[in-house]
Design a protein around this motif. Structure first.
Motif, PDB file in Angstrom:
ATOM      1  N   ILE A 141       0.855  -1.185   0.000  1.00 28.00           N
ATOM      2  CA  ILE A 141       0.000   0.000   0.000  1.00 28.00           C
ATOM      3  C   ILE A 141       0.893   1.239   0.000  1.00 28.00           C
ATOM      4  O   ILE A 141       1.867   1.323   0.760  1.00 28.00           O
ATOM      5  N   LYS A 142       0.557   2.177  -0.857  1.00 29.50           N
ATOM      6  CA  LYS A 142       1.293   3.431  -0.966  1.00 29.50           C
ATOM      7  C   LYS A 142       1.410   4.092   0.410  1.00 29.50           C
ATOM      8  O   LYS A 142       0.431   4.162   1.161  1.00 29.50           O
ATOM      9  N   ASN A 143       2.601   4.547   0.735  1.00 27.86           N
ATOM     10  CA  ASN A 143       2.916   5.259   1.988  1.00 27.86           C
ATOM     11  C   ASN A 143       2.855   4.383   3.236  1.00 27.86           C
ATOM     12  O   ASN A 143       2.873   4.909   4.352  1.00 27.86           O
ATOM     13  N   SER A 144       2.782   3.072   3.063  1.00 25.40           N
ATOM     14  CA  SER A 144       2.790   2.207   4.243  1.00 25.40           C
ATOM     15  C   SER A 144       4.211   2.069   4.776  1.00 25.40           C
ATOM     16  O   SER A 144       5.189   2.330   4.073  1.00 25.40           O
ATOM     17  N   VAL A 145       4.306   1.670   6.038  1.00 21.81           N
ATOM     18  CA  VAL A 145       5.580   1.443   6.706  1.00 21.81           C
ATOM     19  C   VAL A 145       5.766  -0.059   6.839  1.00 21.81           C
ATOM     20  O   VAL A 145       4.849  -0.755   7.263  1.00 21.81           O
ATOM     21  N   ASN A 146       6.947  -0.555   6.494  1.00 22.94           N
ATOM     22  CA  ASN A 146       7.203  -1.990   6.569  1.00 22.94           C
ATOM     23  C   ASN A 146       8.116  -2.301   7.742  1.00 22.94           C
ATOM     24  O   ASN A 146       9.264  -1.882   7.781  1.00 22.94           O
ATOM     25  N   ILE A 147       7.561  -2.999   8.727  1.00 25.18           N
ATOM     26  CA  ILE A 147       8.338  -3.560   9.830  1.00 25.18           C
ATOM     27  C   ILE A 147       7.853  -5.002   9.981  1.00 25.18           C
ATOM     28  O   ILE A 147       6.727  -5.231  10.434  1.00 25.18           O
ATOM     29  N   GLN A 182      10.313  -8.475  13.758  1.00 20.99           N
ATOM     30  CA  GLN A 182      11.228  -7.394  14.126  1.00 20.99           C
ATOM     31  C   GLN A 182      10.507  -6.237  14.813  1.00 20.99           C
ATOM     32  O   GLN A 182      11.117  -5.211  15.124  1.00 20.99           O
ATOM     33  N   LEU A 183       9.219  -6.399  15.060  1.00 21.39           N
ATOM     34  CA  LEU A 183       8.412  -5.298  15.589  1.00 21.39           C
ATOM     35  C   LEU A 183       8.853  -4.856  16.975  1.00 21.39           C
ATOM     36  O   LEU A 183       8.996  -3.657  17.229  1.00 21.39           O
ATOM     37  N   HIS A 184       9.101  -5.806  17.874  1.00 23.59           N
ATOM     38  CA  HIS A 184       9.509  -5.441  19.238  1.00 23.59           C
ATOM     39  C   HIS A 184      10.714  -4.517  19.233  1.00 23.59           C
ATOM     40  O   HIS A 184      10.761  -3.534  19.989  1.00 23.59           O
ATOM     41  N   SER A 185      11.694  -4.802  18.403  1.00 25.36           N
ATOM     42  CA  SER A 185      12.926  -4.015  18.404  1.00 25.36           C
ATOM     43  C   SER A 185      12.825  -2.739  17.573  1.00 25.36           C
ATOM     44  O   SER A 185      13.776  -1.960  17.531  1.00 25.36           O
ATOM     45  N   ASN A 186      11.679  -2.514  16.940  1.00 30.04           N
ATOM     46  CA  ASN A 186      11.504  -1.316  16.118  1.00 30.04           C
ATOM     47  C   ASN A 186      10.323  -0.448  16.546  1.00 30.04           C
ATOM     48  O   ASN A 186       9.858   0.388  15.777  1.00 30.04           O
ATOM     49  N   LEU A 187       9.851  -0.632  17.762  1.00 28.08           N
ATOM     50  CA  LEU A 187       8.712   0.160  18.242  1.00 28.08           C
ATOM     51  C   LEU A 187       9.022   1.655  18.258  1.00 28.08           C
ATOM     52  O   LEU A 187       8.113   2.476  18.109  1.00 28.08           O
ATOM     53  N   SER A 188      10.287   2.010  18.380  1.00 23.37           N
ATOM     54  CA  SER A 188      10.660   3.424  18.418  1.00 23.37           C
ATOM     55  C   SER A 188      10.341   4.131  17.097  1.00 23.37           C
ATOM     56  O   SER A 188      10.244   5.360  17.059  1.00 23.37           O
ATOM     57  N   LEU A 194       7.566   3.952  15.692  1.00 24.85           N
ATOM     58  CA  LEU A 194       6.157   4.341  15.849  1.00 24.85           C
ATOM     59  C   LEU A 194       6.060   5.197  17.104  1.00 24.85           C
ATOM     60  O   LEU A 194       5.679   4.724  18.164  1.00 24.85           O
ATOM     61  N   LYS A 195       6.439   6.443  16.965  1.00 22.79           N
ATOM     62  CA  LYS A 195       6.637   7.320  18.115  1.00 22.79           C
ATOM     63  C   LYS A 195       5.356   7.686  18.871  1.00 22.79           C
ATOM     64  O   LYS A 195       5.332   7.687  20.072  1.00 22.79           O
ATOM     65  N   ASN A 196       4.291   8.019  18.149  1.00 21.36           N
ATOM     66  CA  ASN A 196       3.067   8.502  18.780  1.00 21.36           C
ATOM     67  C   ASN A 196       2.133   7.328  19.092  1.00 21.36           C
ATOM     68  O   ASN A 196       1.506   6.762  18.207  1.00 21.36           O
ATOM     69  N   LYS A 197       2.031   6.994  20.363  1.00 18.11           N
ATOM     70  CA  LYS A 197       1.222   5.839  20.769  1.00 18.11           C
ATOM     71  C   LYS A 197      -0.282   6.093  20.672  1.00 18.11           C
ATOM     72  O   LYS A 197      -1.073   5.170  20.799  1.00 18.11           O
ATOM     73  N   ASP A 198      -0.686   7.350  20.457  1.00 20.90           N
ATOM     74  CA  ASP A 198      -2.102   7.673  20.343  1.00 20.90           C
ATOM     75  C   ASP A 198      -2.570   7.768  18.890  1.00 20.90           C
ATOM     76  O   ASP A 198      -3.767   7.796  18.624  1.00 20.90           O
ATOM     77  N   LYS A 199      -1.619   7.831  17.947  1.00 21.59           N
ATOM     78  CA  LYS A 199      -1.959   7.933  16.533  1.00 21.59           C
ATOM     79  C   LYS A 199      -2.533   6.603  16.051  1.00 21.59           C
ATOM     80  O   LYS A 199      -2.045   5.536  16.427  1.00 21.59           O
ATOM     81  N   PRO A 200      -3.577   6.642  15.229  1.00 22.99           N
ATOM     82  CA  PRO A 200      -4.135   5.388  14.721  1.00 22.99           C
ATOM     83  C   PRO A 200      -3.106   4.604  13.911  1.00 22.99           C
ATOM     84  O   PRO A 200      -2.341   5.184  13.133  1.00 22.99           O
ATOM     85  N   ILE A 228       0.883  -7.130  19.845  1.00 24.71           N
ATOM     86  CA  ILE A 228       2.186  -6.613  20.298  1.00 24.71           C
ATOM     87  C   ILE A 228       2.083  -5.114  20.574  1.00 24.71           C
ATOM     88  O   ILE A 228       2.547  -4.629  21.618  1.00 24.71           O
ATOM     89  N   LEU A 229       1.492  -4.390  19.647  1.00 28.30           N
ATOM     90  CA  LEU A 229       1.375  -2.936  19.809  1.00 28.30           C
ATOM     91  C   LEU A 229       0.512  -2.585  21.022  1.00 28.30           C
ATOM     92  O   LEU A 229       0.884  -1.725  21.829  1.00 28.30           O
ATOM     93  N   GLN A 230      -0.623  -3.236  21.158  1.00 26.52           N
ATOM     94  CA  GLN A 230      -1.497  -2.953  22.298  1.00 26.52           C
ATOM     95  C   GLN A 230      -0.809  -3.269  23.617  1.00 26.52           C
ATOM     96  O   GLN A 230      -0.945  -2.531  24.587  1.00 26.52           O
ATOM     97  N   ASN A 231      -0.046  -4.365  23.649  1.00 28.21           N
ATOM     98  CA  ASN A 231       0.673  -4.742  24.871  1.00 28.21           C
ATOM     99  C   ASN A 231       1.805  -3.767  25.207  1.00 28.21           C
ATOM    100  O   ASN A 231       2.319  -3.788  26.319  1.00 28.21           O
ATOM    101  N   ASN A 232       2.175  -2.930  24.240  1.00 25.94           N
ATOM    102  CA  ASN A 232       3.226  -1.944  24.452  1.00 25.94           C
ATOM    103  C   ASN A 232       2.675  -0.525  24.529  1.00 25.94           C
ATOM    104  O   ASN A 232       3.414   0.446  24.345  1.00 25.94           O
TER     105      ASN A 232
END
Length: 105
Positions: A40-46, A50-56, A58-64, A81-85
């Protein structure tokens, strides 16, 4: 119970196009090779593994955040994973191609 299963696998009634208009991040959790074959155009690939080590990244925890993958399984894992973090506004978009069809670019 059925609603919970639908929500887990991205089959809920969420208006994904509206979330994107609000600035949602589309997080594609497939492998780098899968992502390179189409995304998808403009999507971020993690990749989900590798998500746990790349949570940084995704800086804004309130952004959808809308997770997606090939079928909805890895994106369901990523949502958990995201919700648990502490990410509070996470949606499983399911498979990337079906999510792409729901978005109006």
């Amino acid at each position: 119970m059925l609603d919970a299963i639908k929500n887990l696998f991205g089959m809920d009634k969420t208006d994904y196009a509206d979330l994107v208009k609000q600035g949602a991040v589309i997080l594609d959790v497939r492998s780098k090779n899968e992502y390179a074959d189409g995304h998808i155009k403009n999507s971020v690939n993690i990749p989900v593994d590798q998500l746990h080590s790349n949570l940084s990244k995704l800086k804004n925890k309130d952004k959808p955040i809308i997770t997606c993958c090939a079928s909805g399984m890895r994106s369901a894992t990523a949502k958990t994973i995201l919700q648990n973090n502490g990410y509070g506004n996470v949606h499983n978009g399911g498979g990337w191609s079906s999510l792409n069809a729901k978005l109006s670019y």
